[in-house]
Design a protein around this motif. Structure first.
Motif, mmCIF file in Angstrom:
data_model
loop_
_atom_site.group_PDB
_atom_site.id
_atom_site.type_symbol
_atom_site.label_atom_id
_atom_site.label_comp_id
_atom_site.label_asym_id
_atom_site.label_seq_id
_atom_site.Cartn_x
_atom_site.Cartn_y
_atom_site.Cartn_z
ATOM 1 N N ARG A 1 -9.753 21.062 -114.324
ATOM 2 C CA ARG A 1 -9.700 21.561 -112.947
ATOM 3 C C ARG A 1 -8.243 21.683 -112.551
ATOM 4 O O ARG A 1 -7.400 20.931 -113.005
ATOM 5 C CB ARG A 1 -10.380 20.598 -111.978
ATOM 6 N N SER A 2 -7.967 22.626 -111.687
ATOM 7 C CA SER A 2 -6.628 22.716 -111.115
ATOM 8 C C SER A 2 -6.761 22.595 -109.600
ATOM 9 O O SER A 2 -7.762 23.002 -109.017
ATOM 10 C CB SER A 2 -5.950 24.038 -111.498
ATOM 11 N N VAL A 3 -5.757 21.991 -108.995
ATOM 12 C CA VAL A 3 -5.765 21.768 -107.554
ATOM 13 C C VAL A 3 -4.415 22.182 -106.999
ATOM 14 O O VAL A 3 -3.370 21.853 -107.567
ATOM 15 C CB VAL A 3 -6.002 20.277 -107.221
ATOM 16 N N THR A 4 -4.443 22.909 -105.906
ATOM 17 C CA THR A 4 -3.199 23.258 -105.218
ATOM 18 C C THR A 4 -3.486 23.369 -103.728
ATOM 19 O O THR A 4 -4.636 23.435 -103.314
ATOM 20 C CB THR A 4 -2.592 24.564 -105.776
ATOM 21 N N ASN A 5 -2.464 23.360 -102.948
ATOM 22 C CA ASN A 5 -2.601 23.546 -101.508
ATOM 23 C C ASN A 5 -2.187 24.956 -101.159
ATOM 24 O O ASN A 5 -1.369 25.568 -101.835
ATOM 25 C CB ASN A 5 -1.731 22.535 -100.754
ATOM 26 N N GLY A 6 -2.761 25.483 -100.105
ATOM 27 C CA GLY A 6 -2.437 26.832 -99.673
ATOM 28 C C GLY A 6 -2.608 26.967 -98.167
ATOM 29 O O GLY A 6 -2.861 25.992 -97.465
ATOM 30 N N MET A 7 -2.479 28.179 -97.708
ATOM 31 C CA MET A 7 -2.603 28.475 -96.294
ATOM 32 C C MET A 7 -3.637 29.587 -96.122
ATOM 33 O O MET A 7 -3.570 30.613 -96.794
ATOM 34 C CB MET A 7 -1.261 28.933 -95.727
ATOM 35 N N LEU A 8 -4.605 29.337 -95.268
ATOM 36 C CA LEU A 8 -5.626 30.333 -94.936
ATOM 37 C C LEU A 8 -5.256 30.914 -93.575
ATOM 38 O O LEU A 8 -5.042 30.170 -92.615
ATOM 39 C CB LEU A 8 -7.000 29.664 -94.870
ATOM 40 N N THR A 9 -5.163 32.222 -93.516
ATOM 41 C CA THR A 9 -4.756 32.874 -92.279
ATOM 42 C C THR A 9 -5.801 33.902 -91.866
ATOM 43 O O THR A 9 -6.304 34.667 -92.690
ATOM 44 C CB THR A 9 -3.397 33.585 -92.466
ATOM 45 N N PHE B 1 3.754 20.080 -111.607
ATOM 46 C CA PHE B 1 3.270 18.790 -112.089
ATOM 47 C C PHE B 1 1.906 18.944 -112.762
ATOM 48 O O PHE B 1 0.893 18.475 -112.286
ATOM 49 C CB PHE B 1 3.197 17.773 -110.945
ATOM 50 N N PHE B 2 1.894 19.627 -113.870
ATOM 51 C CA PHE B 2 0.655 19.820 -114.633
ATOM 52 C C PHE B 2 0.770 19.046 -115.940
ATOM 53 O O PHE B 2 1.861 18.622 -116.328
ATOM 54 C CB PHE B 2 0.400 21.309 -114.895
ATOM 55 N N LEU B 3 -0.340 18.840 -116.598
ATOM 56 C CA LEU B 3 -0.327 18.142 -117.887
ATOM 57 C C LEU B 3 0.107 19.122 -118.968
ATOM 58 O O LEU B 3 -0.564 20.123 -119.220
ATOM 59 C CB LEU B 3 -1.711 17.576 -118.208
ATOM 60 N N ALA C 1 -5.064 20.806 -122.663
ATOM 61 C CA ALA C 1 -6.183 21.204 -123.530
ATOM 62 C C ALA C 1 -6.398 20.183 -124.646
ATOM 63 O O ALA C 1 -7.539 19.828 -124.963
ATOM 64 C CB ALA C 1 -5.936 22.593 -124.110
ATOM 65 N N ALA C 2 -5.314 19.687 -125.220
ATOM 66 C CA ALA C 2 -5.428 18.689 -126.293
ATOM 67 C C ALA C 2 -5.975 17.368 -125.740
ATOM 68 O O ALA C 2 -6.812 16.718 -126.385
ATOM 69 C CB ALA C 2 -4.073 18.464 -126.954
ATOM 70 N N ILE C 3 -5.523 16.987 -124.554
ATOM 71 C CA ILE C 3 -6.025 15.759 -123.928
ATOM 72 C C ILE C 3 -7.517 15.892 -123.646
ATOM 73 O O ILE C 3 -8.293 14.971 -123.902
ATOM 74 C CB ILE C 3 -5.243 15.450 -122.636
#
Length: 82
Positions: free
Chosen positions: A56-64, A32-34, A38-40
């Protein structure tokens, strides 16, 4: 103290305005990215009231670690543009 927290959230996490795919907030999937981000961004930069814009980009992850794990939000930035 509350003003300080709000300023921190706006500066470091959310910004004053976000543009993203309509499905992104319900499911932080990278798909779900634009498409024309870059043009926007270039269009937004030309709005007279806009002083600064940056992708900016945002994602979820797991820290172990050896003793546990936790969910984390990963914010991707370009430091020179922040």
């Amino acid at each position: 103290m509350m003003k300080s927290r709000i300023r921190t959230v706006v500066d470091a996490e959310t910004g004053h305005l976000q543009l993203h795919d309509r499905n992104f907030k319900s499911d932080y999937e990278p798909r779900f990215f634009l498409m024309h981000g870059a043009a926007i961004l270039e269009e937004v930069k030309h709005i007279p009231e806009v002083r600064l814009s940056a992708p900016r980009s945002v994602t979820n992850g797991m820290l172990t670690t050896p003793t546990g794990s936790a969910g984390v939000r990963i914010n991707g930035i370009i430091p020179a543009l922040e």
